[in-house]
Design an enzyme around this catalytic site. Structure first.
Site, PDB file in Angstrom:
ATOM      1  N   TYR A 183       5.597 -81.488 113.839  1.00 17.88           N
ATOM      2  CA  TYR A 183       4.597 -80.942 112.893  1.00 17.88           C
ATOM      3  C   TYR A 183       3.436 -81.926 112.705  1.00 17.88           C
ATOM      4  CZ  TYR A 183       8.076 -77.243 112.771  1.00 17.88           C
ATOM      5  OH  TYR A 183       8.948 -76.044 113.078  1.00 17.88           O
ATOM      6  N   ARG A 230      11.155 -88.366 106.999  1.00 12.32           N
ATOM      7  CA  ARG A 230      11.818 -87.724 108.053  1.00 12.32           C
ATOM      8  C   ARG A 230      11.235 -88.027 109.076  1.00 12.32           C
ATOM      9  NH1 ARG A 230      15.156 -82.224 109.787  1.00 12.32           N
ATOM     10  NH2 ARG A 230      17.184 -83.335 110.169  1.00 12.32           N
ATOM     11  N   GLY A 323      23.229 -79.887 109.492  1.00 16.02           N
ATOM     12  CA  GLY A 323      22.346 -78.821 109.454  1.00 16.02           C
ATOM     13  C   GLY A 323      23.280 -77.442 109.407  1.00 16.02           C
TER      14      GLY A 323
HETATM   15  C1  LIG Z   1      18.000 -72.490 110.926  1.00 17.38           C
HETATM   16  C2  LIG Z   1      17.440 -74.005 111.107  1.00 17.38           C
HETATM   17  C3  LIG Z   1      16.212 -74.256 110.463  1.00 17.38           C
HETATM   18  C4  LIG Z   1      15.624 -75.563 110.323  1.00 17.38           C
HETATM   19  N1  LIG Z   1      14.419 -76.158 109.751  1.00 17.38           N
HETATM   20  C5  LIG Z   1      14.161 -77.160 109.400  1.00 17.38           C
HETATM   21  C6  LIG Z   1      13.086 -77.690 108.267  1.00 17.38           C
HETATM   22  O1  LIG Z   1      12.702 -76.617 107.778  1.00 17.38           O
HETATM   23  N2  LIG Z   1      12.781 -78.739 108.280  1.00 17.38           N
HETATM   24  C7  LIG Z   1      13.495 -79.766 109.309  1.00 17.38           C
HETATM   25  O2  LIG Z   1      13.212 -81.054 109.015  1.00 17.38           O
HETATM   26  N3  LIG Z   1      14.494 -79.549 110.108  1.00 17.38           N
HETATM   27  C8  LIG Z   1      14.895 -78.253 110.222  1.00 17.38           C
HETATM   28  N4  LIG Z   1      15.914 -77.978 111.194  1.00 17.38           N
HETATM   29  C9  LIG Z   1      16.427 -78.917 111.773  1.00 17.38           C
HETATM   30  C10 LIG Z   1      17.793 -79.407 110.948  1.00 17.38           C
HETATM   31  O3  LIG Z   1      17.327 -80.021 109.859  1.00 17.38           O
HETATM   32  C11 LIG Z   1      18.603 -80.260 111.841  1.00 17.38           C
HETATM   33  O4  LIG Z   1      17.782 -81.182 112.257  1.00 17.38           O
HETATM   34  C12 LIG Z   1      19.154 -79.565 113.113  1.00 17.38           C
HETATM   35  O5  LIG Z   1      19.884 -78.454 112.621  1.00 17.38           O
HETATM   36  C13 LIG Z   1      20.356 -80.483 113.753  1.00 17.38           C
HETATM   37  O6  LIG Z   1      21.268 -80.803 113.005  1.00 17.38           O
HETATM   38  P1  LIG Z   1      22.741 -80.187 112.979  1.00 17.38           P
HETATM   39  O7  LIG Z   1      23.337 -80.424 114.358  1.00 17.38           O
HETATM   40  O8  LIG Z   1      23.871 -80.765 111.896  1.00 17.38           O
HETATM   41  O9  LIG Z   1      22.596 -78.678 112.871  1.00 17.38           O
HETATM   42  C14 LIG Z   1      16.184 -76.603 111.266  1.00 17.38           C
HETATM   43  C15 LIG Z   1      17.326 -76.256 111.838  1.00 17.38           C
HETATM   44  C16 LIG Z   1      17.982 -75.157 111.755  1.00 17.38           C
HETATM   45  C17 LIG Z   1      19.252 -74.847 112.676  1.00 17.38           C
END
Ligand SMILES: Cc1cc2nc3c(=O)[nH]c(=O)nc-3n(C[C@H](O)[C@H](O)[C@H](O)COP(=O)(O)O)c2cc1C
Length: 370
Positions: A183, A230, A323
């Site tokens: 972004y 972040r 996440g």
């Molecule tokens: C549905 C969804 C929406 C996400 N939206 C954001 C967001 O708004 N901002 C962000 O920094 N990361 C976003 N992410 C990334 C998550 O914060 C995280 O980095 C990613 O899911 C990997 O972590 P995990 O393996 O524990 O799911 C999103 C991930 C998912 C699955």
């Protein structure tokens, strides 16, 4: 039943806050603000309250202005109605003794003119990320954005500061600046997406300037120890972002310089894609950055309970952000306490309106009662 003595379940002091554990709910866009104001609702309050046993909840990315949006139905933090909506959320989380930061967001070029009455999205340079934008009419190809003028940059810094003011009014414990995942900030960091020849482009220091300008503005609103940053240093081949030889030196500079601030935390993601064949990228982010950063380090991406406990025990991170596991396990912390299985998530409902796949995942206790 698992032993309760787990690194993830130990409290941690973050600035002047004591978090009850090191299990953080990662920021996740859920696209439920499907009202004309893009304001959070009682449904958001219910969703976040269900997850308030996390040591810290970080909200979904929330656009800092009308110009910052890139996806349908994402909440903002720039109008009075949005502030009122967020108050529902912070009140509900605080009632359960949870802590909550809002992630403040500008998507830059990962957007589409359909969001701006035909105007172009803003970016450091007029370079199309050649990816997709999720518009009101479905996925569309991104376009060549407008290169930000100095006035645009000044306005955007002011928008982040105002978003912080609004976040404070809404009752948030702090803010996380979303300088990750391709972004706007990331577009400034990257030498391909940023080809500016002014003070915001060229050298590493110049490409990092926008972040530090925003950080300096936001810290006039929140104390430094209520601000998180972040970063996703090895992001490659996703979100329109391709890394290059300058990428890791740029992030090394940023991380080292963040030591000059007493931040709440630095939130890093391990690579989202397999970068083992990319010689100039770092494959193990925690191992690389732990020695460089002196403050609290939060790590993310594909962690589970065992990996989360281990990385803290190994001294490579202080907190772990989960996440998708938090989407389908509102009681993730209680499951860790009890050594219980995690429920699987349904990615078909990540971004769909309403309760389904949002507030209807049962807790372990609720599912055992069925
Ligand atoms: C549905 C969804 C929406 C996400 N939206 C954001 C967001 O708004 N901002 C962000 O920094 N990361 C976003 N992410 C990334 C998550 O914060 C995280 O980095 C990613 O899911 C990997 O972590 P995990 O393996 O524990 O799911 C999103 C991930 C998912 C699955």
């Amino acid at each position: 039943m698992a032993s309760k003595k787990q690194a993830l379940l130990e409290p941690i002091t973050v600035g002047d806050l004591v978090l009850k554990n090191r299990v953080v709910m990662a920021p996740m866009t859920r696209s439920r603000a499907d009202n004309i104001e893009n304001a959070p609702t009682e449904l958001h309050a219910q969703y976040y309250a269900q997850r308030a046993s996390a040591g810290l909840v970080i909200t979904e990315g929330s656009q800092v202005s009308a110009a910052a949006v890139g996806y349908i139905n994402t909440p903002g933090i720039y109008t009075p109605a949005q502030v009122e909506g967020w108050k529902l959320v912070t009140t509900a989380v605080h009632a359960l003794e949870g802590k909550i930061f809002i992630q403040i967001w500008h998507v830059g070029r990962i957007s589409h003119p359909d969001f701006f009455g035909g105007e172009l999205p803003l970016a450091p340079s007029a370079i199309n990320p050649n990816t997709k934008s999720f518009t009101p009419e479905g996925f569309k190809d991104t376009v060549t954005p407008k290169a930000m003028t100095i006035d645009d940059i000044t306005q955007t810094i002011a928008d982040f500061k105002q978003a912080a003011v609004n976040a404070k009014e809404a009752g948030f414990d702090g803010v996380e600046i979303h300088s990750s995942n391709g972004y706007l900030f990331h577009q400034f960091f990257n030498a391909t997406s940023n080809q500016r020849t002014d003070a915001y482009g060229g050298s590493i220091e110049n490409r990092a300037r926008f972040l530090f300008d925003v950080l300096d503005a936001v810290k006039e609103v929140f104390p430094q120890n209520r601000i998180g940053i972040r970063l996703n240093p090895s992001l490659h081949g996703a979100f329109g972002m391709d890394a290059d030889k300058e990428t890791i030196p740029t992030f090394d500079y940023i991380v080292r310089r963040l030591n000059d601030y007493q931040l709440a935390y630095l939130h890093l993601s391990e690579p989202f894609t397999d970068v083992s064949a990319v010689p100039f990228l770092v494959t193990n982010i925690a191992r690389h950055y732990r020695p460089l950063y002196k403050g609290n380090l939060m790590i993310n991406n594909a962690f589970d309970q065992d990996k989360g406990n281990k990385i803290i025990e190994d001294g490579l991170a202080d907190m772990v952000a989960f996440g998708k596991a938090f989407i389908s396990n509102p009681d993730l912390v209680e499951r860790f306490e009890n050594g219980a299985e995690s429920a699987p998530w349904d990615d078909a409902t990540f971004y769909t309106p309403g309760e389904k796949g949002y507030t209807d995942y049962p807790t372990l206790i609720a599912s055992e009662l069925v």
